[in-house]
Design a protein around this motif. Structure first.
Motif, PDB file in Angstrom:
ATOM      1  N   ASP A  96      59.248  43.223  39.129  1.00  0.00           N
ATOM      2  CA  ASP A  96      60.485  42.433  38.984  1.00  0.00           C
ATOM      3  C   ASP A  96      60.815  41.650  40.241  1.00  0.00           C
ATOM      4  O   ASP A  96      61.389  40.561  40.168  1.00  0.00           O
ATOM      5  CB  ASP A  96      61.663  43.379  38.704  1.00  0.00           C
ATOM      6  N   ARG A  97      60.460  42.214  41.383  1.00  0.00           N
ATOM      7  CA  ARG A  97      60.870  41.608  42.650  1.00  0.00           C
ATOM      8  C   ARG A  97      59.910  40.513  43.126  1.00  0.00           C
ATOM      9  O   ARG A  97      60.251  39.767  44.036  1.00  0.00           O
ATOM     10  CB  ARG A  97      60.971  42.690  43.728  1.00  0.00           C
ATOM     11  N   SER A  98      58.736  40.434  42.535  1.00  0.00           N
ATOM     12  CA  SER A  98      57.769  39.458  43.030  1.00  0.00           C
ATOM     13  C   SER A  98      58.102  38.068  42.511  1.00  0.00           C
ATOM     14  O   SER A  98      58.712  37.903  41.456  1.00  0.00           O
ATOM     15  CB  SER A  98      56.347  39.854  42.639  1.00  0.00           C
ATOM     16  N   LEU A  99      57.656  37.062  43.265  1.00  0.00           N
ATOM     17  CA  LEU A  99      57.932  35.681  42.880  1.00  0.00           C
ATOM     18  C   LEU A  99      57.061  35.221  41.718  1.00  0.00           C
ATOM     19  O   LEU A  99      57.455  34.344  40.956  1.00  0.00           O
ATOM     20  CB  LEU A  99      57.718  34.766  44.085  1.00  0.00           C
ATOM     21  N   GLY A 100      55.892  35.801  41.612  1.00  0.00           N
ATOM     22  CA  GLY A 100      55.024  35.359  40.530  1.00  0.00           C
ATOM     23  C   GLY A 100      53.719  36.108  40.440  1.00  0.00           C
ATOM     24  O   GLY A 100      52.992  35.976  39.465  1.00  0.00           O
ATOM     25  N   GLU A 101      53.430  36.922  41.465  1.00  0.00           N
ATOM     26  CA  GLU A 101      52.131  37.590  41.480  1.00  0.00           C
ATOM     27  C   GLU A 101      52.012  38.558  40.321  1.00  0.00           C
ATOM     28  O   GLU A 101      52.852  39.440  40.141  1.00  0.00           O
ATOM     29  CB  GLU A 101      51.945  38.355  42.801  1.00  0.00           C
ATOM     30  N   GLN A 102      50.966  38.381  39.552  1.00  0.00           N
ATOM     31  CA  GLN A 102      50.652  39.302  38.476  1.00  0.00           C
ATOM     32  C   GLN A 102      49.390  40.072  38.856  1.00  0.00           C
ATOM     33  O   GLN A 102      48.519  39.542  39.539  1.00  0.00           O
ATOM     34  CB  GLN A 102      50.409  38.552  37.157  1.00  0.00           C
ATOM     35  N   PHE A 103      49.322  41.311  38.389  1.00  0.00           N
ATOM     36  CA  PHE A 103      48.174  42.154  38.683  1.00  0.00           C
ATOM     37  C   PHE A 103      47.504  42.536  37.369  1.00  0.00           C
ATOM     38  O   PHE A 103      48.179  42.958  36.426  1.00  0.00           O
ATOM     39  CB  PHE A 103      48.608  43.376  39.489  1.00  0.00           C
ATOM     40  N   PHE A 104      46.193  42.349  37.356  1.00  0.00           N
ATOM     41  CA  PHE A 104      45.445  42.408  36.113  1.00  0.00           C
ATOM     42  C   PHE A 104      44.693  43.720  35.915  1.00  0.00           C
ATOM     43  O   PHE A 104      44.247  44.347  36.884  1.00  0.00           O
ATOM     44  CB  PHE A 104      44.433  41.256  36.063  1.00  0.00           C
ATOM     45  N   GLY A 105      44.529  44.070  34.645  1.00  0.00           N
ATOM     46  CA  GLY A 105      43.680  45.177  34.282  1.00  0.00           C
ATOM     47  C   GLY A 105      42.224  44.758  34.283  1.00  0.00           C
ATOM     48  O   GLY A 105      41.906  43.586  34.538  1.00  0.00           O
ATOM     49  N   PRO A 106      41.317  45.700  33.957  1.00  0.00           N
ATOM     50  CA  PRO A 106      39.886  45.412  34.045  1.00  0.00           C
ATOM     51  C   PRO A 106      39.337  44.593  32.889  1.00  0.00           C
ATOM     52  O   PRO A 106      38.208  44.114  32.951  1.00  0.00           O
ATOM     53  CB  PRO A 106      39.252  46.803  34.057  1.00  0.00           C
ATOM     54  N   GLY A 107      40.108  44.434  31.820  1.00  0.00           N
ATOM     55  CA  GLY A 107      39.667  43.600  30.700  1.00  0.00           C
ATOM     56  C   GLY A 107      39.035  44.378  29.564  1.00  0.00           C
ATOM     57  O   GLY A 107      38.531  45.488  29.747  1.00  0.00           O
ATOM     58  N   THR A 108      39.082  43.765  28.376  1.00  0.00           N
ATOM     59  CA  THR A 108      38.412  44.279  27.183  1.00  0.00           C
ATOM     60  C   THR A 108      37.555  43.160  26.611  1.00  0.00           C
ATOM     61  O   THR A 108      38.071  42.078  26.338  1.00  0.00           O
ATOM     62  CB  THR A 108      39.417  44.721  26.100  1.00  0.00           C
ATOM     63  N   ARG A 109      36.280  43.436  26.474  1.00  0.00           N
ATOM     64  CA  ARG A 109      35.385  42.442  25.867  1.00  0.00           C
ATOM     65  C   ARG A 109      35.317  42.699  24.378  1.00  0.00           C
ATOM     66  O   ARG A 109      34.837  43.756  23.950  1.00  0.00           O
ATOM     67  CB  ARG A 109      33.999  42.512  26.494  1.00  0.00           C
ATOM     68  N   LEU A 110      35.803  41.744  23.597  1.00  0.00           N
ATOM     69  CA  LEU A 110      35.840  41.884  22.141  1.00  0.00           C
ATOM     70  C   LEU A 110      34.879  40.896  21.504  1.00  0.00           C
ATOM     71  O   LEU A 110      34.916  39.694  21.804  1.00  0.00           O
ATOM     72  CB  LEU A 110      37.254  41.625  21.612  1.00  0.00           C
ATOM     73  N   THR A 111      34.030  41.408  20.635  1.00  0.00           N
ATOM     74  CA  THR A 111      33.106  40.567  19.880  1.00  0.00           C
ATOM     75  C   THR A 111      33.409  40.723  18.403  1.00  0.00           C
ATOM     76  O   THR A 111      33.424  41.850  17.888  1.00  0.00           O
ATOM     77  CB  THR A 111      31.644  40.956  20.153  1.00  0.00           C
ATOM     78  N   VAL A 112      33.661  39.599  17.742  1.00  0.00           N
ATOM     79  CA  VAL A 112      33.937  39.614  16.299  1.00  0.00           C
ATOM     80  C   VAL A 112      32.759  38.956  15.591  1.00  0.00           C
ATOM     81  O   VAL A 112      32.485  37.766  15.791  1.00  0.00           O
ATOM     82  CB  VAL A 112      35.249  38.875  15.970  1.00  0.00           C
ATOM     83  N   LEU A 113      32.051  39.749  14.802  1.00  0.00           N
ATOM     84  CA  LEU A 113      30.840  39.248  14.129  1.00  0.00           C
ATOM     85  C   LEU A 113      31.158  38.645  12.769  1.00  0.00           C
ATOM     86  O   LEU A 113      32.112  39.055  12.095  1.00  0.00           O
ATOM     87  CB  LEU A 113      29.842  40.390  13.974  1.00  0.00           C
TER      88      LEU A 113
END
Lengths: 113, 121
Positions: A96-113
């Motif tokens: 809440d206190r940051s000006l804009g910095e977001q911190f990211f998770g490691p990601g999910t790779r999704l493949t839709v066949l």
């Protein structure tokens, strides 16, 4: 380590099936975001949340829904997956206190066949 | 409409030299700018930021320059190291609205397409 985990980390599914991705944080931050990353497009915002049960659409929200019933969990659902939703999905949090910095998770790779 | 653009998909630099990554934006309502670095199979990590009231911010080997009149920002890495090889994204935040409760933009960021930096030993 920003205390963000995403599950699953990898998923392969078929067109038309529902898929739910989970983002979990241990930081108790109000703001959470879902992005997708595709070549040539960078990171694009799908949905975001500014509190429990408070969510709104981002720039590429069609075909996606979200829910946030607890501060620590932000769920992204593809009601009926399509091949165009094959992507890498990232969750992010912001203090809440940051000006804009977001911190990211490691990601999910999704493949839709 | 791409409001934040990184027009160079890739950049190759020799170790020890300067790397300059560029970013252009179109929306004059952006008031805070950030750079992120991303390694393969990992999430983006925050690198450095700059407010629109400044024209330069420095943190070790990384310096960000902002030219508001040109709507242009750049990231300088000096000296470049092989470990700097990654994808770099610039991002911009909209000035918080004063018309809604709390005067917030909800921290939403708009990202560029990314530039792949390769630093050769």
């Amino acid at each position: 380590d920003a205390g963000i985990t995403q599950s699953p980390r990898h998923k392969v599914t078929e067109t038309g099936t529902p898929v739910t991705l989970r983002c979990h944080q241990t930081e108790n931050h109000r703001y959470m975001y879902w992005y997708r990353q595709d070549p040539g497009h960078g990171l694009r915002l799908i949905h975001y949340s500014y509190g429990v049960k408070d969510t709104d659409k981002g720039e590429v929200s069609d075909g996606y829904s979200v829910s946030r019933s607890k501060t620590e969990d932000f769920l992204l659902t593809l009601e009926s997956a399509t091949s165009s939703q094959t992507s890498v999905y990232f969750c992010a949090i912001k203090d809440d206190r940051s000006l804009g910095e977001q911190f990211f998770g490691p990601g999910t790779r999704l493949t839709v066949l | 409409d791409q409001q934040v653009k990184q027009n160079s998909p890739s950049l190759s630099v020799q170790e020890g030299r300067i790397s300059i990554l560029n970013c252009d934006y179109t929306n004059s309502m952006f008031d805070y700018f950030l750079w992120y670095k991303k390694y393969p199979a990992e999430g983006p990590t925050f690198l450095i930021s700059i407010s629109s009231i400044k024209d330069k911010n420095e943190d070790g080997r990384f310096t960000v320059f902002l030219n508001k009149s040109a709507k242009h920002l750049s990231l300088h890495i000096v000296p470049s190291q092989p470990g700097d090889s990654a994808v770099y994204f610039c991002a911009a935040r909209l000035r918080p609205l004063t018309s809604n409760a709390g005067g917030t933009s909800y921290g939403k960021l708009t990202f560029g397409q990314g530039t792949i930096l390769t630093v050769h030993p």
